[in-house]
Write an enzyme that holds these catalytic residues in place. Structure first.
Site, PDB file in Angstrom:
ATOM      1  N   ASP A 121       0.850  -1.197   0.000  1.00  0.00           N
ATOM      2  CA  ASP A 121       0.000   0.000   0.000  1.00  0.00           C
ATOM      3  C   ASP A 121       0.883   1.242   0.000  1.00  0.00           C
ATOM      4  O   ASP A 121       2.116   1.155   0.000  1.00  0.00           O
ATOM      5  CB  ASP A 121      -1.050  -0.044   1.125  1.00  0.00           C
ATOM      6  CG  ASP A 121      -0.503   0.243   2.517  1.00  0.00           C
ATOM      7  OD1 ASP A 121       0.555   0.869   2.636  1.00  0.00           O
ATOM      8  OD2 ASP A 121      -1.160  -0.163   3.497  1.00  0.00           O
ATOM      9  N   VAL A 147       1.952   3.469   1.970  1.00  0.00           N
ATOM     10  CA  VAL A 147       2.932   3.859   2.993  1.00  0.00           C
ATOM     11  C   VAL A 147       3.851   2.706   3.383  1.00  0.00           C
ATOM     12  O   VAL A 147       4.399   2.694   4.477  1.00  0.00           O
ATOM     13  CB  VAL A 147       2.240   4.446   4.245  1.00  0.00           C
ATOM     14  CG1 VAL A 147       1.607   5.782   3.935  1.00  0.00           C
ATOM     15  CG2 VAL A 147       1.200   3.474   4.804  1.00  0.00           C
ATOM     16  N   LYS A 148       4.020   1.747   2.489  1.00  0.00           N
ATOM     17  CA  LYS A 148       4.920   0.647   2.821  1.00  0.00           C
ATOM     18  C   LYS A 148       6.312   0.887   2.220  1.00  0.00           C
ATOM     19  O   LYS A 148       6.514   1.817   1.445  1.00  0.00           O
ATOM     20  CB  LYS A 148       4.329  -0.678   2.331  1.00  0.00           C
ATOM     21  CG  LYS A 148       3.050  -1.068   3.089  1.00  0.00           C
ATOM     22  CD  LYS A 148       3.272  -1.164   4.591  1.00  0.00           C
ATOM     23  CE  LYS A 148       2.052  -1.616   5.368  1.00  0.00           C
ATOM     24  NZ  LYS A 148       1.013  -0.581   5.497  1.00  0.00           N
ATOM     25  N   ILE A 149       7.256  -0.001   2.572  1.00  0.00           N
ATOM     26  CA  ILE A 149       8.665   0.227   2.212  1.00  0.00           C
ATOM     27  C   ILE A 149       8.826   0.305   0.699  1.00  0.00           C
ATOM     28  O   ILE A 149       9.572   1.120   0.178  1.00  0.00           O
ATOM     29  CB  ILE A 149       9.552  -0.861   2.850  1.00  0.00           C
ATOM     30  CG1 ILE A 149       9.478  -0.740   4.368  1.00  0.00           C
ATOM     31  CG2 ILE A 149      10.998  -0.753   2.360  1.00  0.00           C
ATOM     32  CD1 ILE A 149      10.138  -1.837   5.152  1.00  0.00           C
TER      33      ILE A 149
END
Ligand SMILES: Cc1ncc(COP(=O)(O)O)c(C=O)c1O
Length: 405
Positions: free
Chosen positions: A183, A185-187
């Site tokens: 999503d 806001v993931k790495i």
């Protein structure tokens, strides 16, 4: 968790290649797609990058956990042990397949405490679902030993820990199955997306079919597919996969910046002897997306949070104890078993029972914990400034409070 922070021409190029063909779907349309199969390419890249035998892309991390549970055969009445500190998606996925979320306390690793896991096992327990929160990992040796002793499955929710590892193996590839979220806001991000990884061919076949209506993908065209089981639709689109393809290639770059900034911030905070840091079972495997640290007491921690807020610098520092998304203390809807449609009464009763247990051991940890999100965009000066600001606020509060510990 910052893949989006370094958006570049590389992502644009991959998306444009899909737009040029106009084939936005991952299956079929072979003649029109000019050999472009971004989802398949990304699955291959994921297997290679993380060392998994199989990878099945899906539409989100939540879909990945749900698909993995289903592919592992976890369903109605099965108990799955998971930590009290996670994201709501973990129990949503469990309830959606009819399984009972059995929460256990976390310790100073911010992941489930192995002794608490042992105590929670019953004849109905089918799996352990550790959640590698905030970039770092659970004590996997201890959990794998428990699984072996009690013949349980291990499903790693590694949605927040892409690129982390444990004793040389990548998180998400160690258990019977593992999941990532891509999503926003993931790495690394696809905007929305997720993946199920596994080394078990049957689990892969189940994940592949389940995430596309149970189609066996053996037919000469989609209409001639057979259905060995009932499935669902958790497909990813080619546009999302294209973004992920560019991002997965950039993961080493993201991790190296993250690790550098994490180490510099940790050094600055280390000058305060009252601060301790999250215990990391394998420090070299921390993806370093957050720096998580503890203050001596709940009162001091709350006062620090208030002062951060008052000085306008709370953003990027997460006090999970008061957070509505990530810690059981504030999950009122779960504790009441509030759903829009009817749950089986046994499942509802079990959900309510397990959500209302005593989590004072978790409270003792979470009430003193702050996690600082590590940005990829900080300059050295900004990082120093941020760290020094934190230090000055913490020192101010410590000097005001009588610390006895
Ligand atoms: C631990 C954990 N599991 C699952 C998910 C669900 O991922 P998604 O947002 O892609 O559905 C998240 C998302 O934040 C997460 O943090």
């Amino acid at each position: 968790m910052p893949g989006f922070e370094l958006w570049s021409d590389k992502e644009r190029q991959e998306v444009n290649e899909v737009l040029e063909t106009g084939i936005l779907m991952r299956y079929g349309f072979d003649a029109l797609r000019k050999g472009r199969w971004k989802s398949k390419e990304l699955e291959t890249a994921i297997c290679k990058t993380f060392g998994a035998a199989h990878a099945q892309l899906v539409s989100s991390g939540t879909a990945a956990v749900t698909t993995a549970l289903t592919a592992l055969g976890i369903g109605f009445g099965d108990e799955v042990i998971l930590p009290s500190f996670t994201f709501v998606a973990s129990f949503e996925a469990l309830i959606s397949v009819g399984a009972v979320p059995v929460f256990v306390d976390v310790d100073d690793t911010l992941t489930m405490e192995p002794d608490a896991v042992r105590k929670a096992i019953t004849p109905k327990t089918k799996a352990l679902m550790p959640v590698h929160m905030c970039g770092s990992m659970a004590d996997l040796d201890a959990l794998l030993a428990i699984c072996k002793e009690h013949n349980l499955l291990l499903l790693e929710d590694a949605c927040q820990s892409i690129g982390g590892s444990y004793k040389g193996k990548m998180l998400g590839t160690i258990g019977d199955a593992g999941t990532f979220s891509f999503d926003f806001v993931k790495i690394i991000t696809c905007a929305e997306g997720g993946v199920v990884m596994t080394n078990n061919k049957d689990v892969q076949l189940h994940a592949d079919g389940y995430s596309d209506h149970g189609h066996d993908h053996e037919g000469v065209d989609r209409g001639s597919d057979l259905h060995p089981f009932i499935g669902y639709n958790f497909r990813i689109s080619e546009l999302h996969a294209a973004v992920g393809l560019a991002q997965v290639r950039r993961l080493p770059e993201f991790l190296s910046i993250q690790r550098k900034n994490h180490s510099a911030l940790k050094q600055i905070l280390s000058q305060i002897p009252e601060i301790s840091f999250r215990r990391i079972p394998d420090p070299s495997g921390d993806s370093c997306t957050f720096l998580s640290w503890f203050l001596p007491t709940l009162e001091i921690t709350k006062a620090v949070v208030e002062e951060l807020k008052a000085q306008g610098v709370l953003a990027g520092n997460f006090y999970w104890y008061d957070n509505n998304w990530h810690y059981i203390r504030k999950w009122e809807h779960l504790k009441k078993g509030t759903t829009l449609n009817a749950l089986h009464p046994d499942l509802k009763a079990a959900v309510i029972h397990h959500a209302n247990k005593d989590f004072s051991a978790s409270d003792a940890v979470m009430s003193r914990c702050l996690s600082t999100a590590i940005s990829l965009l900080w300059t050295e000066e900004q990082m120093k400034e941020k760290g020094e600001k934190l230090v000055s606020i913490i020192k101010k509060i410590l000097s005001q409070q009588s610390v006895s510990f």
